[in-house]
Design an enzyme around this catalytic site. Sequence first.
Site, mmCIF file in Angstrom:
data_model
loop_
_atom_site.group_PDB
_atom_site.id
_atom_site.type_symbol
_atom_site.label_atom_id
_atom_site.label_comp_id
_atom_site.label_asym_id
_atom_site.label_seq_id
_atom_site.Cartn_x
_atom_site.Cartn_y
_atom_site.Cartn_z
ATOM 1 N N LYS A 158 0.866 -1.180 0.000
ATOM 2 C CA LYS A 158 0.000 0.000 0.000
ATOM 3 C C LYS A 158 0.904 1.233 0.000
ATOM 4 O O LYS A 158 1.554 1.545 1.004
ATOM 5 C CB LYS A 158 -0.888 0.011 1.260
ATOM 6 C CG LYS A 158 -1.919 1.135 1.277
ATOM 7 C CD LYS A 158 -3.067 0.862 0.341
ATOM 8 C CE LYS A 158 -4.156 1.926 0.474
ATOM 9 N NZ LYS A 158 -5.308 1.650 -0.411
ATOM 10 N N THR A 165 -4.483 6.414 3.909
ATOM 11 C CA THR A 165 -5.048 7.629 4.497
ATOM 12 C C THR A 165 -6.245 7.280 5.375
ATOM 13 O O THR A 165 -6.895 6.246 5.209
ATOM 14 C CB THR A 165 -5.497 8.624 3.411
ATOM 15 O OG1 THR A 165 -6.590 8.064 2.663
ATOM 16 C CG2 THR A 165 -4.357 8.949 2.452
#
Length: 254
Positions: free
Chosen positions: A37, A41
């Site tokens: 990844k 967020t």
Amino acid sequence: MSIIVVTGTNTDIGKTVVTAAVAALARAQGRRVVVLKPAQTGVGPGEDGDAQVAAALAGADAVELARYPEPLAPATAARRAGLAPVGPRDVADAARKLATEYDLVLVEGAGGLLVRLDGAGGTLADAARLLTAPVLVVAAPALGTLNSVQLTAEALRARGLEALGVVIGCWPDRPGLAERCNVGELAEMAGAPLLGAVPEGSGGLAAPRFRELAGRWLAPVLGGEWDAARFEAESAPDAVAGPSGPDTATAVAG
């Protein structure tokens, strides 16, 4: 394929669960798999991000390059947090390094293909281009998806990128008319084959059950047994019974 980039046509459409299913099938073949990844967020310290969720379901490893607290596009989230962004070259370098240690690296993006990673306008598409890696597109089945899939496909072609195929990320237990009609057109809009349909709610399954069922959701090219022609026939608006039958019902119920 040693590196596959996984993108969505939007956010919250099942991209992480599809990534987990691909990883689970590769693990079942005895391959060493890692989920990368680039930028997570909207997740706080100590919480599982997308890579950790996918890896836990699949029995794979997880690597996260950066984490930003606010649920925004990576470039915006990094700027607001006063943290360094992760650019396409950072992603490509990390994926290449992992590919020397693993048989399969799954690079899961954030949102769509052209979501900005950094202030220079770098995107997941730029990372895929640096890697010359195929891109697996995860799409929703609902109304509006055909336009999103076609736009994503055109963006891939414009950059000389290969669309590996499209997977429906959250197939409902009781699909409506729009979902049923869209199934027959997704491959055409993508310019690539339909490679699977993951039942809505599958991410909530216990890991052993998830791994057991993953092969029913994805096509042979991804290591599964899912049949696109059969699924399309059963999904047709005039079909007597839809594909929300034994496989889907069992998957959601766990």
